[in-house]
Design a protein around this motif. Structure first.
Motif, PDB file in Angstrom:
ATOM      1  N   SER A  77     -24.890 -45.907 -13.085  1.00 20.36           N
ATOM      2  CA  SER A  77     -25.713 -46.249 -11.910  1.00 20.36           C
ATOM      3  C   SER A  77     -27.197 -46.053 -12.214  1.00 20.36           C
ATOM      4  O   SER A  77     -27.933 -45.564 -11.370  1.00 20.36           O
ATOM      5  CB  SER A  77     -25.309 -45.377 -10.708  1.00 20.36           C
ATOM      6  OG  SER A  77     -25.674 -44.019 -10.920  1.00 20.36           O
TER       7      SER A  77
ATOM      8  N   ASP B 265     -27.054 -51.924 -11.083  1.00 18.83           N
ATOM      9  CA  ASP B 265     -25.632 -52.256 -11.181  1.00 18.83           C
ATOM     10  C   ASP B 265     -24.807 -50.994 -10.994  1.00 18.83           C
ATOM     11  O   ASP B 265     -25.021 -49.994 -11.689  1.00 18.83           O
ATOM     12  CB  ASP B 265     -25.301 -52.868 -12.546  1.00 18.83           C
ATOM     13  CG  ASP B 265     -25.827 -54.287 -12.694  1.00 18.83           C
ATOM     14  OD1 ASP B 265     -25.927 -54.978 -11.671  1.00 18.83           O
ATOM     15  OD2 ASP B 265     -26.147 -54.688 -13.833  1.00 18.83           O
ATOM     16  N   THR B 266     -23.864 -51.050 -10.054  1.00 16.12           N
ATOM     17  CA  THR B 266     -22.921 -49.947  -9.870  1.00 16.12           C
ATOM     18  C   THR B 266     -21.652 -50.299 -10.635  1.00 16.12           C
ATOM     19  O   THR B 266     -21.037 -51.327 -10.372  1.00 16.12           O
ATOM     20  CB  THR B 266     -22.574 -49.751  -8.383  1.00 16.12           C
ATOM     21  OG1 THR B 266     -23.759 -49.760  -7.603  1.00 16.12           O
ATOM     22  CG2 THR B 266     -21.834 -48.446  -8.177  1.00 16.12           C
ATOM     23  N   SER B 267     -21.274 -49.468 -11.598  1.00 16.95           N
ATOM     24  CA  SER B 267     -20.142 -49.821 -12.450  1.00 16.95           C
ATOM     25  C   SER B 267     -19.227 -48.627 -12.670  1.00 16.95           C
ATOM     26  O   SER B 267     -19.682 -47.487 -12.749  1.00 16.95           O
ATOM     27  CB  SER B 267     -20.651 -50.345 -13.799  1.00 16.95           C
ATOM     28  OG  SER B 267     -19.591 -50.811 -14.607  1.00 16.95           O
TER      29      SER B 267
ATOM     30  N   THR C 180     -17.960 -53.969 -12.043  1.00 13.15           N
ATOM     31  CA  THR C 180     -19.396 -53.854 -11.792  1.00 13.15           C
ATOM     32  C   THR C 180     -19.775 -54.604 -10.527  1.00 13.15           C
ATOM     33  O   THR C 180     -19.358 -55.755 -10.335  1.00 13.15           O
ATOM     34  CB  THR C 180     -20.215 -54.417 -12.979  1.00 13.15           C
ATOM     35  OG1 THR C 180     -19.884 -53.698 -14.167  1.00 13.15           O
ATOM     36  CG2 THR C 180     -21.714 -54.279 -12.715  1.00 13.15           C
TER      37      THR C 180
ATOM     38  N   SER D 167     -30.933 -47.694  -4.632  1.00 15.42           N
ATOM     39  CA  SER D 167     -30.172 -46.474  -4.374  1.00 15.42           C
ATOM     40  C   SER D 167     -29.292 -46.614  -3.134  1.00 15.42           C
ATOM     41  O   SER D 167     -28.156 -46.115  -3.106  1.00 15.42           O
ATOM     42  CB  SER D 167     -31.111 -45.267  -4.242  1.00 15.42           C
ATOM     43  OG  SER D 167     -32.069 -45.479  -3.227  1.00 15.42           O
TER      44      SER D 167
ATOM     45  N   HIS E  42     -26.254 -48.608  -4.162  1.00 12.19           N
ATOM     46  CA  HIS E  42     -25.331 -47.772  -4.937  1.00 12.19           C
ATOM     47  C   HIS E  42     -24.453 -46.940  -4.006  1.00 12.19           C
ATOM     48  O   HIS E  42     -23.245 -46.782  -4.249  1.00 12.19           O
ATOM     49  CB  HIS E  42     -26.102 -46.842  -5.871  1.00 12.19           C
ATOM     50  CG  HIS E  42     -26.598 -47.497  -7.123  1.00 12.19           C
ATOM     51  ND1 HIS E  42     -25.762 -48.127  -8.022  1.00 12.19           N
ATOM     52  CD2 HIS E  42     -27.851 -47.615  -7.631  1.00 12.19           C
ATOM     53  CE1 HIS E  42     -26.479 -48.609  -9.028  1.00 12.19           C
ATOM     54  NE2 HIS E  42     -27.751 -48.304  -8.810  1.00 12.19           N
TER      55      HIS E  42
ATOM     56  N   ASN F 274     -21.756 -49.096  -2.716  1.00 14.30           N
ATOM     57  CA  ASN F 274     -20.841 -49.692  -3.696  1.00 14.30           C
ATOM     58  C   ASN F 274     -19.971 -48.704  -4.459  1.00 14.30           C
ATOM     59  O   ASN F 274     -18.888 -49.067  -4.923  1.00 14.30           O
ATOM     60  CB  ASN F 274     -21.649 -50.494  -4.726  1.00 14.30           C
ATOM     61  CG  ASN F 274     -22.311 -51.722  -4.135  1.00 14.30           C
ATOM     62  OD1 ASN F 274     -21.849 -52.255  -3.120  1.00 14.30           O
ATOM     63  ND2 ASN F 274     -23.376 -52.190  -4.765  1.00 14.30           N
ATOM     64  N   ILE F 275     -20.425 -47.460  -4.624  1.00 12.33           N
ATOM     65  CA  ILE F 275     -19.783 -46.613  -5.633  1.00 12.33           C
ATOM     66  C   ILE F 275     -18.328 -46.271  -5.310  1.00 12.33           C
ATOM     67  O   ILE F 275     -17.471 -46.290  -6.203  1.00 12.33           O
ATOM     68  CB  ILE F 275     -20.619 -45.331  -5.879  1.00 12.33           C
ATOM     69  CG1 ILE F 275     -20.115 -44.644  -7.162  1.00 12.33           C
ATOM     70  CG2 ILE F 275     -20.613 -44.396  -4.665  1.00 12.33           C
ATOM     71  CD1 ILE F 275     -21.084 -43.652  -7.742  1.00 12.33           C
TER      72      ILE F 275
ATOM     73  N   SER G 294     -31.299 -44.114  -8.117  1.00 14.15           N
ATOM     74  CA  SER G 294     -30.026 -44.716  -8.517  1.00 14.15           C
ATOM     75  C   SER G 294     -29.160 -43.717  -9.270  1.00 14.15           C
ATOM     76  O   SER G 294     -27.952 -43.603  -9.029  1.00 14.15           O
ATOM     77  CB  SER G 294     -30.284 -45.940  -9.399  1.00 14.15           C
ATOM     78  OG  SER G 294     -30.957 -46.951  -8.694  1.00 14.15           O
TER      79      SER G 294
ATOM     80  N   GLY H 184     -24.971 -41.737  -8.639  1.00 15.50           N
ATOM     81  CA  GLY H 184     -23.874 -41.570  -9.581  1.00 15.50           C
ATOM     82  C   GLY H 184     -23.616 -40.121  -9.945  1.00 15.50           C
ATOM     83  O   GLY H 184     -22.463 -39.679 -10.037  1.00 15.50           O
TER      84      GLY H 184
END
Length: 337
Positions: free
Chosen positions: A8, A12-14, A28, A46, A49, A52-53, A85, A89
């Motif tokens: 993060s 891109d949140t992956s 992702t 942020s 993220h 999405n996370i 960001s 994560g």
């Protein structure tokens, strides 16, 4: 051993799941909100993220066919990157790992890009031998790295100002082509003449790079040409893109040739977002033929920010029991440990 990787560092949140060093899933979520601003807005990144996370991690576990209780550890990007960001994560990882009673593994984002070459989709996939030279080029970093081991990376040269990807994005913005500029320039360059225009190439001694002078040369040249033809960019955008790409690739490859000559190492890899550029990939293939290099070019899906590269780095650190304590904070700037 099952490792969950979380990335993060930017927009891109992956999340990815690996069974030992074999990738089972890599999910992702990208953020379209930044397109209208012509660049990443940290606060918006942020917030996205945070949204999405949880679904991204859930999807990665589901696609891997395992439950969270089967995980052996969680690897996460601790830095460098955008602080807001990264904090999403890092905070998620701390809570998630503690709730499961499993160790955390902190990963340097730049180290992760290099280690993308060790992601395996099947056991027989090949990986570079140590030592090898890696050209790491992205929107925020341009480095030549001598990779002695997964945890022993020596920076031989790096940008003293702007990164190659940043130069491409800013020149694209000057031309009014949109964001992100890399894929746009890449697409237009395929239809243009790379020798149509000349731009200034800096003469930096050693293995360091500089791209700020190129950006200035590009801007001043455009201003001059637009005075004579207000629609100059529209009439010549393919040639402009091809010439810009050619100049940047030429700067990178000159330094890389020098690094290979100085070290005598002919196993050469490329990593980072700019490694998706077709001009750079073609230059690597050409150099392999001309100079006898053995080259390593990652799959397109492993060039941009992704959690698979974080997970594979976490796998090797897990073997060494190199875990992270819960009090470790995120960091925004650093090279390699």
């Amino acid at each position: 051993m099952y490792i969950l990787g979380i990335e993060s560092s930017c927009d891109d949140t992956s999340a990815a799941v690996l069974n030992d060093n074999i990738l089972l899933s890599n999910v992702t979520a990208s953020q379209d909100v930044h397109f209208e601003y012509g660049g990443v807005v940290p606060e918006l990144a942020s917030r996205a993220h945070q949204q999405n996370i949880v679904p991204v991690v859930s999807a990665a576990l589901k696609r891997a066919g395992i439950t969270k209780e089967q995980l052996s550890a969680v690897a996460f990007t601790r830095g460098p990157g955008l602080m807001g960001s990264l904090l999403v994560g890092v905070s998620f990882t701390k809570g998630f790992a503690r709730s499961l009673g499993i160790p955390m593994i902190d990963v340097n984002h730049l180290q992760g890009h290099v280690m993308a070459h060790f992601i395996k989709e099947k056991p027989e996939d090949t990986t570079p031998p140590f030592p090898f030279i890696c050209l790491l080029v992205s929107g925020g970093n341009s480095q030549i790295v001598k990779v002695n081991a997964y945890n022993d990376m020596e920076v031989l040269g790096q940008t003293i100002d702007d990164a190659a990807g940043e130069a491409i994005d800013k020149c694209s913005k000057v031309m009014g082509l949109g964001y992100p500029g890399g894929p746009i320039i890449d697409r237009l360059a395929r239809q243009g003449n790379p020798l149509a225009y000349k731009f200034a190439e800096p003469h930096i001694p050693g293995l360091d790079f500089s791209f700020s002078g190129l950006k200035t040369s590009f801007l001043y040249s455009l201003r001059k040409w637009i005075q004579d033809d207000p629609d100059f960019i529209e009439h010549h955008k393919n040639d402009l893109a091809a010439s810009l790409e050619h100049t940047i690739v030429d700067i990178l490859m000159k330094k890389l040739r020098l690094a290979v000559k100085q070290t005598g190492i002919k196993h050469v890899a490329v990593a980072g977002g700019v490694s998706a550029n077709n001009g750079l990939r073609n230059a690597f293939r050409d150099h392999a033929k001309r100079y006898g290099w053995t080259i390593y070019i990652p799959k397109f899906s492993y060039t941009t920010d992704n959690a698979a590269m974080i997970g594979i780095t976490g796998y090797y650190k897990f073997l060494d029991k190199d875990f992270c304590s819960i009090d470790k904070p995120a960091f925004s700037k650093v090279t390699f440990k």
